[in-house]
Design a protein around this motif. Structure first.
Motif, short mmCIF file in Angstrom:
data_model
loop_
_atom_site.label_atom_id
_atom_site.label_comp_id
_atom_site.label_asym_id
_atom_site.label_seq_id
_atom_site.Cartn_x
_atom_site.Cartn_y
_atom_site.Cartn_z
N GLU A 168 23.41 60.75 13.87
CA GLU A 168 22.93 59.67 13.23
C GLU A 168 21.89 58.78 14.04
O GLU A 168 21.78 57.77 13.94
N GLY A 169 21.25 59.14 15.12
CA GLY A 169 20.37 58.72 16.04
C GLY A 169 19.01 58.90 15.45
O GLY A 169 18.80 59.77 14.32
N GLU A 170 18.02 58.17 15.84
CA GLU A 170 16.51 58.14 15.40
C GLU A 170 15.79 58.71 16.40
O GLU A 170 15.77 58.25 17.65
N SER A 171 15.06 60.18 15.89
CA SER A 171 14.16 60.70 17.03
C SER A 171 13.01 59.79 17.28
O SER A 171 12.53 59.57 16.09
N VAL A 172 12.60 59.42 18.07
CA VAL A 172 11.21 59.01 18.42
C VAL A 172 10.21 59.96 19.27
O VAL A 172 10.51 60.15 20.23
N ILE A 173 9.06 60.39 18.41
CA ILE A 173 8.52 61.47 18.84
C ILE A 173 7.65 60.99 19.84
O ILE A 173 6.58 60.01 19.14
N VAL A 174 6.98 61.53 21.09
CA VAL A 174 6.08 61.15 21.66
C VAL A 174 5.09 62.43 22.02
O VAL A 174 5.59 63.51 22.40
N ASN A 175 3.93 62.21 21.18
CA ASN A 175 3.00 63.66 20.95
C ASN A 175 2.06 63.87 22.37
O ASN A 175 1.56 62.91 22.95
N ALA A 176 2.34 65.14 22.94
CA ALA A 176 1.48 65.39 23.97
C ALA A 176 0.72 66.63 23.46
O ALA A 176 1.28 67.77 23.02
N GLY A 177 -0.47 66.50 23.40
CA GLY A 177 -1.29 67.64 22.80
C GLY A 177 -1.65 68.74 23.88
O GLY A 177 -1.37 68.67 25.06
N ILE A 178 -2.48 69.76 23.31
CA ILE A 178 -2.98 70.72 24.07
C ILE A 178 -3.87 70.33 25.18
O ILE A 178 -3.82 70.93 26.45
N GLU A 179 -4.66 69.21 25.02
CA GLU A 179 -5.56 68.67 26.05
C GLU A 179 -4.78 68.10 27.18
O GLU A 179 -5.27 68.23 28.30
N SER A 180 -3.37 67.83 27.07
CA SER A 180 -2.78 67.28 28.29
C SER A 180 -1.52 68.25 28.83
O SER A 180 -0.63 67.87 29.30
N ASP A 181 -1.91 69.53 28.28
CA ASP A 181 -1.08 70.65 28.79
C ASP A 181 0.47 70.21 27.90
O ASP A 181 1.26 71.04 28.54
N PHE A 182 0.26 69.73 26.98
CA PHE A 182 1.38 69.44 26.16
C PHE A 182 2.61 68.62 26.90
O PHE A 182 3.69 68.90 26.66
N LYS A 183 2.07 68.02 28.09
CA LYS A 183 3.31 67.27 28.81
C LYS A 183 2.78 65.59 28.58
O LYS A 183 1.79 65.20 28.49
N ILE A 184 3.79 64.79 28.52
CA ILE A 184 3.60 63.39 28.34
C ILE A 184 3.39 62.59 29.70
O ILE A 184 4.10 63.32 30.69
N THR A 185 2.94 61.72 29.62
CA THR A 185 2.69 60.72 30.72
C THR A 185 3.70 59.74 31.06
O THR A 185 4.35 59.40 29.99
N ALA A 186 3.99 59.18 32.39
CA ALA A 186 4.68 57.92 32.53
C ALA A 186 4.43 56.95 31.55
O ALA A 186 5.30 56.18 30.94
N ALA A 187 3.09 56.78 31.22
CA ALA A 187 2.53 55.52 30.63
C ALA A 187 2.95 55.68 29.10
O ALA A 187 3.41 54.66 28.59
N GLN A 188 3.08 56.93 28.61
CA GLN A 188 3.38 57.23 27.32
C GLN A 188 4.88 57.03 27.00
O GLN A 188 5.46 56.50 25.99
N LEU A 189 5.63 57.47 28.16
CA LEU A 189 7.08 57.23 28.14
C LEU A 189 7.39 55.75 27.97
O LEU A 189 8.19 55.48 27.09
N GLU A 190 6.75 54.87 28.63
CA GLU A 190 7.10 53.60 28.91
C GLU A 190 6.87 52.84 27.65
O GLU A 190 7.39 52.08 27.33
N ALA A 191 5.72 53.03 26.91
CA ALA A 191 5.29 52.64 25.64
C ALA A 191 6.37 52.98 24.55
O ALA A 191 6.51 52.16 23.71
N ALA A 192 6.91 54.09 24.80
CA ALA A 192 7.88 54.37 23.76
C ALA A 192 9.25 53.59 23.81
O ALA A 192 10.30 53.69 22.74
N ILE A 193 9.76 53.09 25.10
CA ILE A 193 11.03 52.61 25.22
C ILE A 193 10.91 51.17 24.65
O ILE A 193 10.22 50.50 24.56
N THR A 194 12.12 51.08 23.69
CA THR A 194 12.62 49.97 23.21
C THR A 194 13.92 49.40 23.64
O THR A 194 14.60 50.37 23.96
N PRO A 195 14.32 48.15 23.12
CA PRO A 195 15.50 48.07 23.50
C PRO A 195 16.77 48.96 22.74
O PRO A 195 17.83 49.21 23.28
N LYS A 196 16.26 49.62 21.81
CA LYS A 196 17.12 50.49 21.01
C LYS A 196 17.25 51.81 21.81
O LYS A 196 18.10 52.67 21.28
#
Ligand code: PMP
Ligand code: GLU
Length: 397
Positions: free
Chosen positions: A136-164
């Motif tokens: 019963e968790g909520e998945s928060v999807i952070v997209n990394a496309g082919i142009e970034s070799d399908f990897k997320i950056t630290a900045a993308q991770l930071e932006a996705a973090i909330t108190p929950k």
């Protein structure tokens, strides 16, 4: 009338398993299907591992084992973590389960409350999102496309973090993209995660040994996040033991104890004979895997070379695992004999009907521009499959 639970109704069938079931059925009907849908090595388990299993049976290792696995197996895993990953996990920080899939489920059920957010970089492995749903968790999807070799950056991770945010789940090498995070990239993620010590990270490293370039790097190596990271591994992929069902975690004692508790109610432990056989795998020098890894590397080249001759297909260079995840969105909107291809599912169905090749739609992995090709098949089979795929794709207009 029997009503199934909302929990079950909300869950999707595993797309990888559904596609392999479908291709098995079509083969039984006599169709000449090539299945590149399932992520399963086409090699057999090495003889020395089978011998260890036979010996275990003869020695009567046939009873319930300790819930987290035999002590000698957990000692062997502890040494493996030190030898291959320079990670310090004592035996009581290790829980052995019925496949890495169960290891992941144990951790999610131990950590995630209803409404908690779980960050999952996409493309992701199919089961992560569904296991989170069960908790019963909520998945928060952070997209990394082919142009970034399908990897997320630290900045993308930071932006996705909330108190929950309670958890993050990712794999390196990645299923379905084959992308491998470098030490620097992991360090960047670790710096962000260290600022949020309540976040538990599942670092799924089951493809560790199937790595064609740089050395495998583990997220837990960074002391600032060691307590937060659960390192997942298993014997299915490197040791060609998918049917034996054994995965394991290295984690903080608190999380390991929690998984032990969950498992004690769900499965008791994995198979005693499998556990004894896995000791042989853990103690073996990974150099014995070289021929298999070289074979996968050659197949990767074969599949990429073939894809790169097809107009409109975009690829990255997968550094590990045994998948290619090409962007095929160029074909969306095109048609053949009146059938319009709208998305990855349509394209996979078209390739199944027209080319008799079974693949998996990228939608199941969180990126519908792509489809997944598993190249765990012989070069001969792959050559034929790629020829069929090219012919079918070139018919679309
Ligand atoms: N994680 C990833 C990324 C996988 O591809 C798989 C493949 N089945 C698993 C976990 C689970 O592996 P198993 O349950 O066979 O150990
Ligand atoms: N992990 C493999 C895959 O992605 C095996 C199937 C599964 O467990 O989903 O195809």
């Amino acid at each position: 009338m029997i009503e199934l639970s909302d929990r079950l109704n909300a869950m999707e069938e595993s797309a990888t398993i559904a596609m392999s079931r479908k291709s098995r059925e079509l083969k039984l009907q006599g169709k000449d299907i090539i299945s590149l849908s399932l992520g399963e090595p086409d090699f057999f388990t090495p003889e020395f591992i089978k011998d260890a299993a036979i010996q275990a049976m003869k020695d009567n290792y046939t009873m319930y084992t300790p819930v987290p696995g035999y002590e000698d197996l957990r000692e062997a895993i502890s040494k493996k973590f030190k030898r291959d990953n320079n990670l310090d996990y004592k035996a009581d920080q290790i829980v052995v389960s019925t496949g890495a899939k169960q290891s992941i489920a144990n951790v999610v059920l131990s950590i995630v409350n209803a409404g908690d957010e779980v960050i999952i970089p996409a493309p992701y492995w199919v089961s992560y999102v569904e296991i989170v749903k069960v908790a019963e968790g909520e998945s928060v999807i952070v997209n990394a496309g082919i142009e970034s070799d399908f990897k997320i950056t630290a900045a993308q991770l930071e932006a996705a973090i909330t108190p929950k945010t309670k958890m993050m789940i990712f794999s390196t090498p990645c299923n379905p993209t084959g992308s491998v995070y470098s030490k620097e990239e992991l360090k960047g993620l670790a710096e962000v995660l260290a600022k949020h010590p309540q976040i538990v990270v599942i670092s799924d490293e089951i493809y560790e040994h199937i790595n064609f370039g740089t050395k495998h790097e583990s997220l837990a190596q960074f002391p600032e996040v060691y307590e937060q990271v659960v390192t997942i591994n298993g014997v299915s992929k490197a040791w060609a033991m998918t049917g034996w069902r054994l995965g394991y975690i290295g984690a903080s004692k608190k999380i390991a104890d929690a998984c032990n508790k969950v498992q004690g109610q769900f499965t008791s432990a994995t198979c005693s004979i499998t556990q004894k056989a896995a000791i042989a795998a853990m103690e073996a020098d990974p150099i014995v895997l070289k021929d298999m890894i070289d074979a996968f590397a050659n197949r990767r080249t074969l599949v990429l070379d073939a894809l790169n001759t097809i107009q409109g297909v975009k690829t990255n260079m997968p550094g590990g695992a045994f998948y290619v995840f090409p962007d095929v969105s160029y074909f969306y909107g095109k048609s053949y004999n009146g059938t319009v291809i709208k998305n990855g599912s349509d394209l996979c169905l078209y390739l199944l009907d027209e080319a008799l090749v079974a693949l998996v739609t990228g939608e199941a992995f969180g990126d519908d521009n792509c489809i997944r090709i598993s190249y765990a098949a012989s070069e001969e089979t792959l050559t034929e499959a790629m020829k069929r795929i090219k012919t079918a794709l070139e018919k679309l207009a």
